[in-house]
Design a protein around this motif. Structure first.
Motif, PDB file in Angstrom:
ATOM      1  N   SER A 253       0.825  -1.204   0.000  1.00 41.53           N
ATOM      2  CA  SER A 253       0.000   0.000   0.000  1.00 41.53           C
ATOM      3  C   SER A 253       0.862   1.258   0.000  1.00 41.53           C
ATOM      4  N   GLY A 254       2.142   1.100   0.362  1.00 42.08           N
ATOM      5  CA  GLY A 254       3.002   2.277   0.399  1.00 42.08           C
ATOM      6  C   GLY A 254       3.435   2.750  -0.978  1.00 42.08           C
ATOM      7  N   GLU A 255       3.287   1.883  -1.955  1.00 47.90           N
ATOM      8  CA  GLU A 255       3.736   2.275  -3.286  1.00 47.90           C
ATOM      9  C   GLU A 255       2.654   3.058  -3.998  1.00 47.90           C
ATOM     10  N   GLU A 256       2.827   4.326  -4.076  1.00 49.00           N
ATOM     11  CA  GLU A 256       1.795   5.128  -4.700  1.00 49.00           C
ATOM     12  C   GLU A 256       2.337   5.656  -6.019  1.00 49.00           C
TER      13      GLU A 256
ATOM     14  N   LYS B 158      -2.551   8.886   2.305  1.00 44.42           N
ATOM     15  CA  LYS B 158      -3.914   8.546   1.872  1.00 44.42           C
ATOM     16  C   LYS B 158      -3.904   7.605   0.668  1.00 44.42           C
ATOM     17  N   THR B 159      -5.089   7.128   0.326  1.00 42.65           N
ATOM     18  CA  THR B 159      -5.204   6.277  -0.859  1.00 42.65           C
ATOM     19  C   THR B 159      -5.009   7.130  -2.113  1.00 42.65           C
ATOM     20  N   ASP B 160      -4.706   6.455  -3.212  1.00 47.91           N
ATOM     21  CA  ASP B 160      -4.411   7.140  -4.471  1.00 47.91           C
ATOM     22  C   ASP B 160      -5.432   8.202  -4.834  1.00 47.91           C
ATOM     23  N   LYS B 161      -6.686   7.822  -4.697  1.00 49.06           N
ATOM     24  CA  LYS B 161      -7.754   8.710  -5.150  1.00 49.06           C
ATOM     25  C   LYS B 161      -7.787   9.981  -4.303  1.00 49.06           C
TER      26      LYS B 161
ATOM     27  N   GLN C   9      -5.345  11.128  -2.575  1.00 51.97           N
ATOM     28  CA  GLN C   9      -4.106  11.865  -2.851  1.00 51.97           C
ATOM     29  C   GLN C   9      -4.277  12.801  -4.033  1.00 51.97           C
ATOM     30  N   ARG C  10      -4.851  12.255  -5.108  1.00 53.58           N
ATOM     31  CA  ARG C  10      -5.022  13.088  -6.315  1.00 53.58           C
ATOM     32  C   ARG C  10      -5.887  14.298  -6.025  1.00 53.58           C
ATOM     33  N   THR C  11      -6.991  14.047  -5.304  1.00 51.14           N
ATOM     34  CA  THR C  11      -7.891  15.156  -4.975  1.00 51.14           C
ATOM     35  C   THR C  11      -7.175  16.196  -4.130  1.00 51.14           C
ATOM     36  N   MET C  12      -6.438  15.740  -3.126  1.00 56.33           N
ATOM     37  CA  MET C  12      -5.787  16.684  -2.222  1.00 56.33           C
ATOM     38  C   MET C  12      -4.702  17.481  -2.943  1.00 56.33           C
ATOM     39  N   VAL C  13      -3.973  16.808  -3.824  1.00 61.74           N
ATOM     40  CA  VAL C  13      -2.934  17.512  -4.583  1.00 61.74           C
ATOM     41  C   VAL C  13      -3.581  18.577  -5.469  1.00 61.74           C
ATOM     42  N   MET C  14      -4.739  18.220  -6.047  1.00 63.14           N
ATOM     43  CA  MET C  14      -5.433  19.196  -6.879  1.00 63.14           C
ATOM     44  C   MET C  14      -5.862  20.402  -6.037  1.00 63.14           C
ATOM     45  N   LEU C  15      -6.347  20.142  -4.829  1.00 59.50           N
ATOM     46  CA  LEU C  15      -6.758  21.237  -3.957  1.00 59.50           C
ATOM     47  C   LEU C  15      -5.572  22.136  -3.609  1.00 59.50           C
ATOM     48  N   VAL C  16      -4.403  21.508  -3.423  1.00 61.32           N
ATOM     49  CA  VAL C  16      -3.212  22.302  -3.120  1.00 61.32           C
ATOM     50  C   VAL C  16      -2.888  23.226  -4.294  1.00 61.32           C
ATOM     51  N   MET C  17      -3.077  22.697  -5.513  1.00 60.42           N
ATOM     52  CA  MET C  17      -2.708  23.478  -6.696  1.00 60.42           C
ATOM     53  C   MET C  17      -3.783  24.473  -7.107  1.00 60.42           C
TER      54      MET C  17
ATOM     55  N   MET D 228       7.768  12.018  -0.823  1.00 59.99           N
ATOM     56  CA  MET D 228       7.159  11.166   0.207  1.00 59.99           C
ATOM     57  C   MET D 228       6.267  10.084  -0.395  1.00 59.99           C
ATOM     58  N   ALA D 229       5.577  10.415  -1.473  1.00 59.19           N
ATOM     59  CA  ALA D 229       4.679   9.439  -2.082  1.00 59.19           C
ATOM     60  C   ALA D 229       5.467   8.263  -2.636  1.00 59.19           C
ATOM     61  N   LYS D 230       6.716   8.532  -3.016  1.00 55.52           N
ATOM     62  CA  LYS D 230       7.543   7.467  -3.587  1.00 55.52           C
ATOM     63  C   LYS D 230       8.310   6.705  -2.521  1.00 55.52           C
ATOM     64  N   LEU D 231       8.240   7.203  -1.301  1.00 55.57           N
ATOM     65  CA  LEU D 231       9.023   6.610  -0.221  1.00 55.57           C
ATOM     66  C   LEU D 231       8.578   5.167   0.025  1.00 55.57           C
ATOM     67  N   ASP D 232       9.549   4.285   0.058  1.00 55.29           N
ATOM     68  CA  ASP D 232       9.268   2.867   0.281  1.00 55.29           C
ATOM     69  C   ASP D 232       8.833   2.676   1.736  1.00 55.29           C
ATOM     70  N   TYR D 233       7.574   2.263   1.912  1.00 54.69           N
ATOM     71  CA  TYR D 233       7.049   2.208   3.278  1.00 54.69           C
ATOM     72  C   TYR D 233       7.811   1.203   4.143  1.00 54.69           C
ATOM     73  N   SER D 234       8.464   0.241   3.510  1.00 58.54           N
ATOM     74  CA  SER D 234       9.198  -0.730   4.329  1.00 58.54           C
ATOM     75  C   SER D 234      10.366  -0.063   5.068  1.00 58.54           C
ATOM     76  N   MET D 235      10.826   1.095   4.581  1.00 56.43           N
ATOM     77  CA  MET D 235      11.853   1.858   5.313  1.00 56.43           C
ATOM     78  C   MET D 235      11.318   2.272   6.668  1.00 56.43           C
ATOM     79  N   VAL D 236      10.080   2.765   6.651  1.00 55.56           N
ATOM     80  CA  VAL D 236       9.447   3.193   7.892  1.00 55.56           C
ATOM     81  C   VAL D 236       9.308   1.992   8.821  1.00 55.56           C
ATOM     82  N   GLU D 237       8.895   0.872   8.245  1.00 53.53           N
ATOM     83  CA  GLU D 237       8.726  -0.329   9.060  1.00 53.53           C
ATOM     84  C   GLU D 237      10.072  -0.810   9.597  1.00 53.53           C
ATOM     85  N   ALA D 238      11.104  -0.711   8.753  1.00 58.72           N
ATOM     86  CA  ALA D 238      12.435  -1.126   9.203  1.00 58.72           C
ATOM     87  C   ALA D 238      12.868  -0.268  10.382  1.00 58.72           C
ATOM     88  N   CYS D 239      12.547   1.008  10.316  1.00 60.68           N
ATOM     89  CA  CYS D 239      12.928   1.923  11.395  1.00 60.68           C
ATOM     90  C   CYS D 239      12.181   1.569  12.684  1.00 60.68           C
TER      91      CYS D 239
END
Lengths: 383, 273
Positions: free
Chosen positions: A377-380, B86-89, B91-99, B164-175
């Motif tokens: 789920s982290g891969e967006e 957030k979920t993809d959808k 995310q897209r909405t929020m990014v649009m609101l930012v812009m 951040m969106a590209k950040l591999d979540y397993s890094m966070v889990e590893a930490c």
């Protein structure tokens, strides 16, 4: 192996919406054992591992660590460390800083940190790599750094999530041996997740075969291979011919229209059963001496042996033999009583064990599975 | 490479070379040329010497730029973090609101803030109705910084978010796995891994904040002159191109120095994701 239980999972259920990933799972893990969770993609093995690691909370059920309930205890408070599928090394730190990451968080004295790092890098054969950048390492080396990093904090239990999946075959074999050595040297519990049955057989003290969110069988590698409990296990571990049979009485069974002696008992008279015969346990004999007779439909040279598909009354058997038989030959098959294994009928009956649709290519396709999706789920997508 | 293909490659890049020469190098040359000449075209250092008079304005611009950048960073980092979770959808909405505010003219946005902040503006009308004493907001340094933050915030959020969106979540889990609590995960893992986004966000906010004009004229009431305003006046009102060019040159050098500084930062924490 000692008999004290280090992890105890009781009645664990996990569901994502309608998709139940684990169904009432019970599993006890002993201290200092090398236990492997084995199963196809989506069987719930990674989910089980992540529950132990504290990354997923079960919807129902309890997790005990040395008798103490640890539901809700966050990962950083558990005496458990994980080797992640893609290693999850920190790219902004060098090898040394990656290895000592956990030690620094524990605010240990610098001298002790240095000493442990040296020890760990020695353990994984990476002496002299301290200053190297993560991106300059090969996959195998990154794997070793991940192992050193996880072991540096001296966990009681090491969780390994398909750690060798990204390595090539040769390296994978070497690492299997190495991991097993490390586990024995340190005397800690390894919980290993894989879909590779060969890996599981060669490394584990105990194998837990899973499918569909359920444990299918728990046992030593020998047990699992020689006494599979149902058609799924028989098919997933190694190659198996699984035919419909009838248990006439204790020590006698019937399949493919013939009566056979076997070693199994305790079934009801004339009970419908699944019969497993491993391809390597069948002897090829002249037609007139055969207990079963069939026609060779394909032959593949495998190095150690020839792998043949033999048509016996419409059912395709796989036979492995060191003697070459030509395609189209009529041959006889001889099966020893101890080569026959009887299983009770299960939901998997009839689904596996017939080689009529067998092709190497298909086998490879089904083995080349993708990482389980529940953790991605982290891969967006990119902006 | 044979001659033909080298000719071809020259032909291919030639539009870019012409473009660069016309729109990047020539203007730069003129800025430098004007900086060191009088209006008659003679060489002089007068323009550069006259700059000392504008030192307070330079310092104020830099100070306001730093403040606006820091405030943007403080707002943008958690915002980007939340969006990326957030979920993809969503995310897209929020990014649009930012812009979304960026689709409106910069002028209109600044004018709207005037209407909101004025002594008889929307906020104060509201406060008066509630029986609270109105607050003087327009024509203060705070209003100018608010204007900068509002206008440049998306330039901070977007680069941080995209890293951040590209950040591999397993890094966070590893930490977490290695003993990091929530705070440690942010400090030792998410911040260093988002550094490239932070660096480009800081650059993209600081540079326009330092050189901005108009915001301070409208929201600062003329008492918070920034260097951008001074430059604008030299060109638009005094027609002193030479002094304007000298001011621009110094501003450019300042920005280059700060960018080099920021790049050094991101080089040290070089990240491949």
């Amino acid at each position: 192996m000692e008999n004290n239980i280090i992890f105890d999972l009781k009645n664990i259920t996990v569901a994502y919406g309608d998709n139940t990933v684990l169904k009432n799972l019970n599993l006890s893990i002993h201290d200092r054992e090398f236990i492997t969770l084995l199963g196809p993609s989506g069987c719930g093995k990674t989910t089980t591992l992540r529950i132990i690691g504290g990354f997923i909370e079960p919807d129902e059920g309890e997790v005990f660590f040395e008798g103490k309930k640890i539901n809700g205890v966050p990962p950083y408070k558990r005496q458990v460390n994980t080797i992640f599928q893609r290693y999850a090394l920190f790219p902004h730190l060098n090898v040394y800083e990656n290895v000592v990451f956990g030690l620094r968080l524990r605010h240990l004295p610098e001298k002790e940190i240095k000493e442990t790092a040296r020890e760990m890098l020695e353990l994984v054969n990476l002496k002299g790599f301290e200053k190297r950048h993560i991106s300059s390492l090969s996959g195998g080396q990154q794997q070793r750094v991940a192992i050193a990093r996880a072991l540096a904090v001296k966990p009681r239990v090491l969780l390994l999530d398909e750690p060798l999946g990204a390595l090539d075959l040769k390296l994978r074999k070497d690492m299997q041996v190495e991991l097993k050595n490390i586990q024995q040297r340190l005397g800690i519990t390894f919980i290993y997740v894989t879909h590779d049955q060969e890996e599981a057989l060669s490394m584990s003290d105990t194998i837990v075969v899973m499918d569909n969110g359920l444990i299918q069988q728990i046992g030593t590698p020998e047990d699992i291979y020689n006494e599979p409990r149902n058609a799924f296990v028989a098919d997933f571990i190694g190659e198996s011919n699984i035919v419909d049979g009838i248990m006439l009485k204790d020590l006698y069974c019937q399949f493919s229209g013939q009566r056979f002696e076997c070693l199994d008992k305790g079934f009801a008279p004339n009970e419908q059963v699944d019969v497993v015969v491993r391809p390597e346990d069948v002897d090829v004999v002249p037609v007139e001496k055969g207990m079963l007779k069939g026609t060779v439909t394909s032959v593949t040279f495998k190095g150690v042996h020839y792998e043949m598909i033999v048509d016996i009354g419409g059912f395709k058997w796989m036979i492995q033999s060191t003697d070459y038989q030509a395609e189209g030959d009529r041959i006889g098959l001889y099966i020893e009583p101890d080569a026959i294994h009887i299983m009770k009928k299960s939901e998997y009956s009839g689904m596996f064990g017939d080689y009529s649709s067998f092709s190497e290519e298909y086998e490879e396709l089904s083995n080349a599975e993708e990482p389980e999706d529940e953790e991605n789920s982290g891969e967006e997508e990119d902006l | 490479m044979n001659r033909r293909s080298s000719l071809n490659s020259k032909l291919t890049v030639s539009p870019y070379i012409i473009w660069a020469a016309l729109f990047i190098i020539a203007p730069l040359f003129f800025v430098v040329y004007y900086s060191f000449t009088t209006s008659a075209g003679d060489f002089t250092l007068e323009n550069v010497q006259a700059l000392s008079k504008y030192l307070p304005t330079f310092l104020r611009s830099i100070w306001f730029g730093i403040e606006a950048t820091l405030i943007c960073l403080i707002i943008a980092f958690p915002t980007a973090y939340i969006i990326a979770q957030k979920t993809d959808k969503i995310q897209r909405t929020m990014v649009m609101l930012v812009m979304l505010p960026m689709w409106m003219s910069f002028l209109i946005r600044t004018y709207s803030w005037m209407a909101i902040l004025q002594d008889t503006g929307i906020i104060n009308t509201f406060l008066t109705k509630l029986g609270i004493h109105p607050v003087h907001m327009i024509n203060t340094g705070g209003a100018v910084i608010l204007g900068m933050v509002y206008n440049f915030l998306p330039y901070m959020i977007l680069p941080i978010y995209s890293v951040m969106a590209k950040l591999d979540y397993s890094m966070v889990e590893a930490c977490q796995d290695l003993g990091g609590n929530r705070l440690t995960v942010i400090r030792k893992c998410i911040i260093p891994l988002s550094l490239p986004g932070i660096v480009s966000g800081v650059t993209m906010v600081f540079v326009p904040s330092v050189s901005t004009f108009y915001i301070s004229q409208k929201l600062g009431g003329g008492s918070f002159d920034l260097i951008g305003d001074v430059i604008e006046r030299q060109f638009q009102q005094s027609y002193n191109y030479n002094l304007g060019a000298a001011l621009s040159l110094v501003l450019m050098i300042l920005i280059l120095i700060s960018m080099a500084f920021m790049n050094k930062f991101s080089d040290e924490g070089e990240i491949v994701i």
